[in-house]
Design a protein around this motif. Sequence first.
Motif, short mmCIF file in Angstrom:
data_model
loop_
_atom_site.label_atom_id
_atom_site.label_comp_id
_atom_site.label_asym_id
_atom_site.label_seq_id
_atom_site.Cartn_x
_atom_site.Cartn_y
_atom_site.Cartn_z
N ALA A 104 0.33 -9.65 -4.93
CA ALA A 104 -1.11 -9.42 -5.02
C ALA A 104 -1.47 -7.99 -4.63
N GLY A 105 -0.87 -7.51 -3.52
CA GLY A 105 -1.18 -6.15 -3.08
C GLY A 105 -0.72 -5.10 -4.06
N VAL A 106 0.47 -5.30 -4.65
CA VAL A 106 1.00 -4.33 -5.60
C VAL A 106 0.23 -4.40 -6.91
N ALA A 107 -0.07 -5.61 -7.37
CA ALA A 107 -0.75 -5.77 -8.66
C ALA A 107 -2.13 -5.13 -8.66
N ALA A 108 -2.73 -5.00 -7.48
CA ALA A 108 -4.03 -4.33 -7.41
C ALA A 108 -3.93 -2.90 -7.91
N GLY A 109 -2.75 -2.30 -7.79
CA GLY A 109 -2.55 -0.94 -8.27
C GLY A 109 -2.63 -0.81 -9.78
N LEU A 110 -2.49 -1.92 -10.51
CA LEU A 110 -2.57 -1.87 -11.97
C LEU A 110 -3.97 -1.52 -12.45
N ARG B 124 1.75 3.25 -12.57
CA ARG B 124 3.19 3.28 -12.86
C ARG B 124 3.98 2.77 -11.66
N ARG B 125 3.61 3.21 -10.46
CA ARG B 125 4.31 2.74 -9.26
C ARG B 125 4.17 1.23 -9.11
N ALA B 126 2.99 0.72 -9.45
CA ALA B 126 2.78 -0.72 -9.38
C ALA B 126 3.72 -1.45 -10.34
N VAL B 127 3.85 -0.92 -11.56
CA VAL B 127 4.73 -1.55 -12.55
C VAL B 127 6.18 -1.55 -12.06
N LEU B 128 6.63 -0.41 -11.53
CA LEU B 128 8.01 -0.32 -11.06
C LEU B 128 8.28 -1.31 -9.93
N ALA B 129 7.29 -1.52 -9.06
CA ALA B 129 7.47 -2.46 -7.96
C ALA B 129 7.46 -3.90 -8.48
N ILE B 130 6.55 -4.21 -9.39
CA ILE B 130 6.45 -5.57 -9.92
C ILE B 130 7.70 -5.93 -10.71
N ALA B 131 8.30 -4.92 -11.35
CA ALA B 131 9.51 -5.17 -12.14
C ALA B 131 10.64 -5.76 -11.30
N GLU B 132 10.61 -5.53 -9.99
CA GLU B 132 11.67 -6.04 -9.12
C GLU B 132 11.30 -7.38 -8.49
N MET B 133 10.14 -7.92 -8.86
CA MET B 133 9.68 -9.18 -8.28
C MET B 133 9.91 -10.33 -9.26
N GLY C 40 0.82 -1.21 0.00
CA GLY C 40 0.00 0.00 0.00
C GLY C 40 0.84 1.26 0.00
N ALA C 41 1.95 1.23 0.76
CA ALA C 41 2.83 2.40 0.81
C ALA C 41 3.53 2.62 -0.52
N VAL C 42 3.95 1.55 -1.18
CA VAL C 42 4.61 1.67 -2.49
C VAL C 42 3.69 2.35 -3.50
N LEU C 43 2.42 2.01 -3.45
CA LEU C 43 1.47 2.54 -4.44
C LEU C 43 1.15 4.02 -4.20
N ARG D 174 5.73 2.18 -20.79
CA ARG D 174 7.18 2.17 -21.05
C ARG D 174 7.98 1.37 -20.02
N PRO D 175 7.82 1.65 -18.70
CA PRO D 175 8.58 0.82 -17.75
C PRO D 175 8.14 -0.64 -17.79
N ALA D 176 6.86 -0.87 -18.11
CA ALA D 176 6.39 -2.26 -18.24
C ALA D 176 7.09 -2.95 -19.39
N ALA D 177 7.29 -2.22 -20.49
CA ALA D 177 7.96 -2.81 -21.66
C ALA D 177 9.42 -3.11 -21.37
N LEU D 178 10.10 -2.20 -20.69
CA LEU D 178 11.51 -2.44 -20.36
C LEU D 178 11.65 -3.68 -19.47
N ALA D 179 10.77 -3.79 -18.46
CA ALA D 179 10.87 -4.92 -17.54
C ALA D 179 10.42 -6.21 -18.20
N ALA D 180 9.31 -6.16 -18.94
CA ALA D 180 8.81 -7.37 -19.59
C ALA D 180 9.75 -7.82 -20.70
#
Length: 337
Positions: free
Chosen positions: A178-184, A193-202, A151-154, A224-230
């Motif tokens: 699960a908690g971060v992905a809810a932000g999508l 965007r914050r959710a994507v940046l957090a998921i990128a590190e998982m 929740g704080a990350v989002l 864009r950050p989703a594309a770089l990470a994916a």
Amino acid sequence: MLIGEVSRRSGVSTRMLRHYDSLGLVCPTGRTVGGYREYSPADIRRIFHVESLRSLGLSLREVGRALQDPAFTPAELVGALIRRTEARVRREQELLDRLRTVDASTPAGWPDVLRIVELLHGLGSTSAARRQQTVLASAEEVPVSTELLAGAVLTESDPNVAGALRWALARAGGDGLAGVAAGLDAADAAIRRRAVLAIAEMPGAEASAALAGALTDPDAAVRRPAALAAGARGEPAAVPVLVDMVVEGVNDVDAAEVLGALSLDAELAERIMEALVGALAAHTAEPAVRIRLTQALAEMPAHLSLGVLRDLSDDPDRAVALVASALAGALDARSTE
């Protein structure tokens, strides 16, 4: 009707009825021969009016004004009551969230509870430096629920604090995805965007699937950050977004490097080359775009890109031709080593 009977029928205590009388809110119309209060039907109706207004949250002073002032209009007071109630609900919701956070952290004792509460206070600070310090210190002291960190990350807008939160989330273990992905699914693109940046590190397939889903986000700042990470995870669907990033000049160097890594797959390399060449054809009058695309071509396998680079060495734009010629020469030298 005497006060005892009124109390039984109305549900208002005799003590409160006497208090109403002392304030002048509901004064019994008469008295018996023995001096006892005697309420008329109109008095009883007024008691119910008082109780009805109190149920809305009015103070006794406000009730008295509402009943006694003929010029009094309810709109202003009702509006104030709404705002007061909304503030109280927010406070109650904050308390409920705090209790749930403490419960989710499964504290072993009151010292753990106190540390979690201190963390919540620190994360609520207006100072980014204090929020960051709180996260870093708390991660060392007591396991923190992934729900709290997610929740704080989002909601965290400061990049340094957000980085610390992502670090703490990784250290906390458990299923923070699960908690971060809810932000999508949030309406606010900044949260997505914050959710994507957090998921990128998982790590893991579920995180990769979540990133792939974000590639179709309507906001480019999310895609864009989703594309770089994916793309770094080998996701073919990232290719169109990465090519667009090269064209638009947004993290184009990073995007070109990821495209180069993806091109190690022979079948995917053909698709990437087709996309880059197609973009060159679509931007014949934009030298800056063509230079970025030319540089991206140099990241591709030499047997696919060298011919295109040689052709671009004769580009009508001198800057494009010089870049292409230099890159073609470098690829030639590399292939002969």
